[in-house]
Motif scaffolding. Structure first.
Motif, PDB file in Angstrom:
ATOM      1  N   SER A  61      39.345 -23.552 -76.426  1.00  0.00           N
ATOM      2  CA  SER A  61      40.482 -24.023 -77.069  1.00  0.00           C
ATOM      3  C   SER A  61      40.851 -25.081 -75.954  1.00  0.00           C
ATOM      4  O   SER A  61      41.005 -26.414 -76.516  1.00  0.00           O
ATOM      5  N   ILE A  62      41.108 -24.746 -74.856  1.00  0.00           N
ATOM      6  CA  ILE A  62      41.732 -25.800 -73.792  1.00  0.00           C
ATOM      7  C   ILE A  62      40.665 -27.080 -73.661  1.00  0.00           C
ATOM      8  O   ILE A  62      40.872 -28.301 -73.661  1.00  0.00           O
ATOM      9  N   SER A  63      39.178 -26.389 -73.569  1.00  0.00           N
ATOM     10  CA  SER A  63      38.181 -27.735 -73.417  1.00  0.00           C
ATOM     11  C   SER A  63      38.187 -28.684 -74.571  1.00  0.00           C
ATOM     12  O   SER A  63      38.084 -29.522 -74.408  1.00  0.00           O
ATOM     13  N   TYR A  64      38.385 -27.946 -75.823  1.00  0.00           N
ATOM     14  CA  TYR A  64      38.674 -28.806 -76.923  1.00  0.00           C
ATOM     15  C   TYR A  64      39.391 -29.886 -77.148  1.00  0.00           C
ATOM     16  O   TYR A  64      39.394 -31.006 -77.204  1.00  0.00           O
ATOM     17  N   ILE A  65      40.657 -29.186 -76.649  1.00  0.00           N
ATOM     18  CA  ILE A  65      41.711 -30.334 -76.728  1.00  0.00           C
ATOM     19  C   ILE A  65      41.475 -31.349 -75.493  1.00  0.00           C
ATOM     20  O   ILE A  65      41.975 -32.643 -75.696  1.00  0.00           O
ATOM     21  N   TYR A  66      40.796 -30.739 -74.546  1.00  0.00           N
ATOM     22  CA  TYR A  66      40.883 -32.100 -73.438  1.00  0.00           C
ATOM     23  C   TYR A  66      39.856 -33.290 -74.011  1.00  0.00           C
ATOM     24  O   TYR A  66      40.081 -34.304 -73.647  1.00  0.00           O
ATOM     25  N   MET A  67      38.794 -32.677 -74.736  1.00  0.00           N
ATOM     26  CA  MET A  67      37.769 -33.445 -75.365  1.00  0.00           C
ATOM     27  C   MET A  67      38.419 -34.382 -76.520  1.00  0.00           C
ATOM     28  O   MET A  67      38.384 -35.571 -76.483  1.00  0.00           O
ATOM     29  N   LYS A  74      38.239 -36.629 -72.583  1.00  0.00           N
ATOM     30  CA  LYS A  74      37.687 -36.142 -71.368  1.00  0.00           C
ATOM     31  C   LYS A  74      36.223 -35.828 -71.556  1.00  0.00           C
ATOM     32  O   LYS A  74      35.883 -35.471 -72.657  1.00  0.00           O
ATOM     33  N   ALA A  75      35.321 -36.058 -70.574  1.00  0.00           N
ATOM     34  CA  ALA A  75      33.988 -35.553 -70.624  1.00  0.00           C
ATOM     35  C   ALA A  75      34.030 -34.127 -69.885  1.00  0.00           C
ATOM     36  O   ALA A  75      34.477 -33.945 -68.783  1.00  0.00           O
ATOM     37  N   LEU A  76      33.402 -33.060 -70.469  1.00  0.00           N
ATOM     38  CA  LEU A  76      33.509 -31.638 -70.328  1.00  0.00           C
ATOM     39  C   LEU A  76      32.862 -31.285 -69.085  1.00  0.00           C
ATOM     40  O   LEU A  76      32.816 -30.348 -68.496  1.00  0.00           O
ATOM     41  N   ASP A  77      31.866 -32.168 -68.553  1.00  0.00           N
ATOM     42  CA  ASP A  77      30.917 -32.114 -67.647  1.00  0.00           C
ATOM     43  C   ASP A  77      31.317 -32.587 -66.322  1.00  0.00           C
ATOM     44  O   ASP A  77      30.796 -32.446 -65.273  1.00  0.00           O
ATOM     45  N   SER A  78      32.663 -33.220 -66.273  1.00  0.00           N
ATOM     46  CA  SER A  78      33.310 -33.823 -65.077  1.00  0.00           C
ATOM     47  C   SER A  78      33.841 -32.336 -64.344  1.00  0.00           C
ATOM     48  O   SER A  78      34.610 -31.659 -64.761  1.00  0.00           O
ATOM     49  N   PRO A  79      33.350 -32.577 -63.076  1.00  0.00           N
ATOM     50  CA  PRO A  79      34.125 -31.390 -62.059  1.00  0.00           C
ATOM     51  C   PRO A  79      35.663 -31.519 -62.115  1.00  0.00           C
ATOM     52  O   PRO A  79      36.460 -30.556 -62.173  1.00  0.00           O
ATOM     53  N   ASP A  80      36.362 -32.534 -62.347  1.00  0.00           N
ATOM     54  CA  ASP A  80      37.832 -32.835 -62.379  1.00  0.00           C
ATOM     55  C   ASP A  80      38.271 -32.231 -63.715  1.00  0.00           C
ATOM     56  O   ASP A  80      39.409 -31.468 -63.374  1.00  0.00           O
ATOM     57  N   THR A  81      37.611 -32.472 -64.613  1.00  0.00           N
ATOM     58  CA  THR A  81      37.902 -31.795 -66.069  1.00  0.00           C
ATOM     59  C   THR A  81      37.803 -30.245 -65.929  1.00  0.00           C
ATOM     60  O   THR A  81      38.742 -29.455 -66.305  1.00  0.00           O
ATOM     61  N   LYS A  82      36.743 -29.738 -65.339  1.00  0.00           N
ATOM     62  CA  LYS A  82      36.606 -28.284 -65.265  1.00  0.00           C
ATOM     63  C   LYS A  82      37.524 -27.606 -64.369  1.00  0.00           C
ATOM     64  O   LYS A  82      38.037 -26.437 -65.069  1.00  0.00           O
ATOM     65  N   LEU A  88      51.226 -45.082 -73.486  1.00  0.00           N
ATOM     66  CA  LEU A  88      51.745 -44.736 -72.181  1.00  0.00           C
ATOM     67  C   LEU A  88      51.462 -45.687 -71.159  1.00  0.00           C
ATOM     68  O   LEU A  88      51.878 -45.458 -69.991  1.00  0.00           O
ATOM     69  N   SER A  89      50.860 -46.938 -71.553  1.00  0.00           N
ATOM     70  CA  SER A  89      50.311 -47.852 -70.509  1.00  0.00           C
ATOM     71  C   SER A  89      49.504 -47.326 -69.507  1.00  0.00           C
ATOM     72  O   SER A  89      49.646 -47.407 -68.341  1.00  0.00           O
ATOM     73  N   ALA A  90      48.618 -46.135 -69.910  1.00  0.00           N
ATOM     74  CA  ALA A  90      48.044 -45.428 -69.010  1.00  0.00           C
ATOM     75  C   ALA A  90      46.536 -46.095 -68.686  1.00  0.00           C
ATOM     76  O   ALA A  90      45.937 -46.578 -69.337  1.00  0.00           O
ATOM     77  N   GLN A  91      46.132 -45.771 -67.433  1.00  0.00           N
ATOM     78  CA  GLN A  91      44.797 -46.135 -67.120  1.00  0.00           C
ATOM     79  C   GLN A  91      43.685 -45.030 -67.632  1.00  0.00           C
ATOM     80  O   GLN A  91      44.105 -43.779 -67.684  1.00  0.00           O
ATOM     81  N   ALA A  92      42.658 -45.472 -68.162  1.00  0.00           N
ATOM     82  CA  ALA A  92      41.716 -44.451 -69.018  1.00  0.00           C
ATOM     83  C   ALA A  92      40.580 -44.377 -68.052  1.00  0.00           C
ATOM     84  O   ALA A  92      40.191 -44.959 -67.260  1.00  0.00           O
ATOM     85  N   ASP A  93      40.044 -43.054 -68.150  1.00  0.00           N
ATOM     86  CA  ASP A  93      39.053 -42.576 -67.317  1.00  0.00           C
ATOM     87  C   ASP A  93      37.739 -43.645 -67.798  1.00  0.00           C
ATOM     88  O   ASP A  93      37.907 -44.068 -68.805  1.00  0.00           O
TER      89      ASP A  93
END
Length: 794
Positions: free
Chosen positions: A93-99, A104-112, A349-354
């Motif tokens: 569920s949380i992985s899906y929300i992150y994606m 987010k890319a789910l294979d990123s160590p930071d994302t994991k 949000l004027s946020a920087q994107a990955d």
């Protein structure tokens, strides 16, 4: 309209459209050549190993609990934990929300690592809330739970602000719109923006900065989310006629092209008040978002906002009777609107994107849109809305060139897994989990027969592939998602709240009318002239437009909860209102608060004189005691206990008024003010609850909870009164504002300020709610009474 702005916006839209056309062309090839089928078949067969179990005869003898209905939120979470499925459930569920929401890319160590932390946090919260509350509204969906979270994060003012805003929005959603879904979408956007901000912060962010950023996130989330109920849904509904829709759309487009919200202009018909409210809210929201843009991101924000709105507009004005739309005309706008709706959140949000965020988000959008359109297909057909599914259903026999949207959906899934997310195994599992879950939910919602009929239509070109899909739909397990559970729960909570609120309002109105009919003091034919005059003055005060909160509360608890006979407790209802009215007469005297208006009419001492008012007040107190002593059909000792309790509490109310008078001109502490408030106001609420409980011989433990609730509810009520004294108006309140300042009286606002007083009110609200949660009875009426107390305008 500024030509340069318009040209720039049109150029931006054309570039986005070109990119969408290239994406669609690649999908078109995959659908036509069916290249996605063998690739995705292999993916599904790998996925199947985790989700389709082989049952042995031993499984019939294994112990375990039967899976509860997902609508039973707390039991379902408890079952997941008991069976060891909660970790996997939350992880996907949380992985899906992150994606989906965070790009987010789910294979990123930071994302994991982030997903792992969030899963642990949510699991801990869920298990705590499941233990503490066996049912009812989950903490995160209640006002008390939301405020407690705000306290923890140091953003109480933002939470109070958004609670007020959500209440206003709910009150202005027309009946032609789906109120629950409109509110849910707005709340979902707010949560999504907050998630973006939380994800951008790490442990190095100082608490003050974290609070400031979360405060902004709530306000930005509301400001952006407001576009869904009041642009998207409003334009899709039948509230506005075609001319009004055109006028409204022009106003929105002008704002996006010029950076300034135009005036609403002339509106006729029944929607004037709605448009005024919506225009004012959207204008403030637009200015808030614009004010939080960095100079270098403003252009991106306006460009993406224009792409979003313009693609929505193009999609919205399609006519299902038009048989000539090309595939590009059907699909390009939904590629653009579905991707830009997510891209714009980062822009807001004027946020920087990955790295890769824009690309992933752009390609992902249509997957979610096709899933949503499939789920809403039958409602869309009924509304004659044009979506790829409704258009295909209507024209598939006439148009061999039309792309089957269900096939395109699977081609998008294959493209995402292998071309966007680089064949990552976790991503494959999560996306296929979601796809199969969507079909399962659809099948459960519309029934097997209708589902099979639809599948026959949409899968006729790939029978073997469809048989594999349908086998997964029948047999696959562990594909439920937490956000779907929350979605269903929010809809249920909002719907139940609306129904309970309607029931509360109807009960309140009906019982109030009944009480009003019983209050007037009758005059026997042989009544002495002086007593006639006294009865007349008493009846004058009782005729005022009082809320009758106290006797209503007594009636509801006595009749609905304790099973007392309605006619038997009428004397108790009268006694409560007589006592309360007497206290108001004394409060209003020149020697005390010196009020000129009460309940929308001149106070008694203004109509007559102070002496008459004082005597009338004393007369009503004696009438209250007389009414209590006339209670029949109850245990005699209970009636005596009630009279003793009432007399003691009336004396304490007098003490509270004396303390209040003595405090004039003095600066009180919060503790002193709470004490005065309880003795002046809280005791009356307590009596309304406790007196029928005494007659019903309720146990002491429950009476203690009633007292706790009344203490905090009474103070919350008084704080709201103090806030209205500086924020309200005479017409709504029925009494002048600014009285406390004029009388040099300390109150919660003078001691704490408006913001501090609001926080103190919500703190007492939360404690009152927490007392209700311990009650062994249905507390829906008390909950809505409490909500009324803190949200009222008078």
């Amino acid at each position: 309209m500024n030509v340069a702005y318009t040209d720039q916006a049109d150029t931006g839209y054309r570039l986005a459209e070109q990119k969408a056309a290239q994406y669609f062309a690649s999908l078109y090839v995959q659908v036509k050549e069916k290249t996605y089928v063998p690739i995705l078949t292999e993916d599904i067969l790998m996925w199947k190993r985790k989700h389709v179990r082989r049952y042995s005869w031993l499984s019939f003898f294994s112990s375990g609990q039967r899976k509860p209905d997902t609508r039973d939120y707390h039991r379902y979470i408890g079952w997941l934990h008991y069976t060891g499925k909660l970790d996997g459930y939350l992880d996907r569920s949380i992985s899906y929300i992150y994606m989906r929401d965070l790009g987010k890319a789910l294979d990123s160590p930071d994302t994991k690592a982030s997903i792992h932390r969030m899963v642990a946090d949510i699991k801990k919260h869920l298990l705590q809330s499941t233990k503490s509350d066996g049912g009812g509204t989950p903490d995160g969906m209640s006002l008390a739970g939301l405020y407690r979270w705000g306290q923890k994060e140091g953003i109480e003012n933002a939470v109070i602000w958004v609670i007020h805003k959500l209440k206003q929005v709910a009150g202005h959603i027309p009946k032609e719109m789906n109120a629950e879904h409109a509110q849910r979408k707005l709340m979902k956007i707010i949560v999504g923006v907050v998630l973006h901000v939380i994800e951008d912060m790490d442990d190095s962010v100082l608490p003050a900065e974290r609070s400031a950023r979360l405060d902004d996130a709530i306000r930005l989330g509301y400001s952006y989310g407001l576009t869904y109920p009041f642009i998207d849904d409003l334009l899709d509904s039948g509230v506005l006629n075609e001319q009004e829709k055109e006028q409204y759309s022009h106003m929105i487009r002008t704002a996006l092209l010029t950076g300034t919200v135009p005036k609403p202009g002339d509106w006729g018909g029944n929607n004037v008040e709605l448009i005024r409210f919506v225009h004012a809210e959207l204008r403030d929201a637009f200015e808030y978002i614009k004010g939080h843009q960095r100079p270098e991101t403003q252009e991106t924000f306006f460009e993406q906002a224009n792409v979003f709105f313009h693609s929505q507009h193009i999609d919205r004005i399609k006519d299902l009777s038009n048989a000539r739309y090309t595939n590009e005309e059907l699909y390009l706008p939904i590629i653009l609107k579905s991707s830009s709706s997510r891209l714009i959140v980062r822009s807001v949000l004027s946020a920087q994107a990955d790295e890769g965020f824009d690309e992933r988000t752009f390609f992902y959008g249509i997957y979610n849109q096709l899933a949503d359109d499939f789920a809403d297909m039958f409602d869309d057909m009924e509304d004659e809305a044009v979506t790829p599914y409704t258009y295909y259903l209507k024209y598939r026999g006439q148009r061999a060139d039309l792309i089957n949207p269900f096939e395109l959906y699977w081609a998008v899934i294959s493209h995402l897994i292998h071309n966007v997310y680089d064949s990552d195994a976790k991503t494959r599992d999560v996306i296929l989990d979601r796809a199969i879950n969507g079909l399962k939910r659809c099948k459960a919602r519309i029934g097997i027969e209708k589902y099979n009929e639809i599948m026959e239509i949409f899968s006729s070109g790939n029978p073997d592939f469809n048989r594999l899909i349908q086998k997964m739909v029948r047999k696959a397990d562990h594909v439920d998602f937490f956000d779907k559970l929350l979605r269903d729960q929010i809809i249920t909570v909002l719907r139940n709240n609306r129904q309970e609120k309607e029931c509360f309002s109807n009960t309140f109105s009906t019982v109030r009318d009944e009480i009003n009919s019983q209050l007037q003091i009758k005059q026997p034919s042989d009544t002495p002239p002086m007593q006639v005059s006294l009865i007349d003055t008493a009846n004058y005060t009782l005729e005022g437009d009082g809320k009758r909160l106290r006797p209503i509360l007594t009636w509801v608890m006595g009749v609905n909860e304790y099973g007392l006979e309605p006619s038997a407790i009428v004397p108790l209802l009268r006694s409560l209102e007589y006592m309360h009215t007497a206290s108001l007469i004394f409060d209003d005297l020149p020697s005390q608060d010196n009020a000129s208006t009460r309940r929308g009419r001149p106070t008694l001492h203004q109509v007559h004189n102070s002496a008459t008012a004082e005597i009338t007040g004393l007369y009503l107190i004696q009438k209250a005691i007389e009414e209590q002593s006339s209670l029949v059909g109850f245990d005699a000792s209970s009636v005596v206990s009630l009279i003793q309790y009432s007399s003691k509490r009336a004396g304490e109310m007098c003490m509270g008024q004396a303390m209040d008078l003595d405090s004039k001109g003095k600066k009180l502490t919060l503790e002193q003010l709470n004490m005065i408030c309880f003795y002046k106001t809280g005791i009356a609420f307590e009596a309304s609850l406790v007196m029928p409980a005494i007659l019903a011989q309720v146990n002491e433990a429950e009476i203690a909870l009633l007292k706790k609730f009344a203490y905090h509810a009474g103070i919350a009520f008084q704080i709201k009164d103090d806030l209205l004294d500086v924020q309200g108006d005479l017409e709504r309140l029925g009494k002048p504002t600014g009285q406390d300042a004029e009388n040099n009286t300390s109150n919660f606002v003078t001691i704490l300020g408006q913001e501090g007083a609001s926080q103190e009110m919500w703190e007492h609200y939360c404690q009152a709610v927490e007392a209700l949660q311990e009650m062994p009875r249905n507390t829906a009426f008390l909950k809505h009474l409490l909500n009324y107390m803190v949200n009222r305008d008078s």
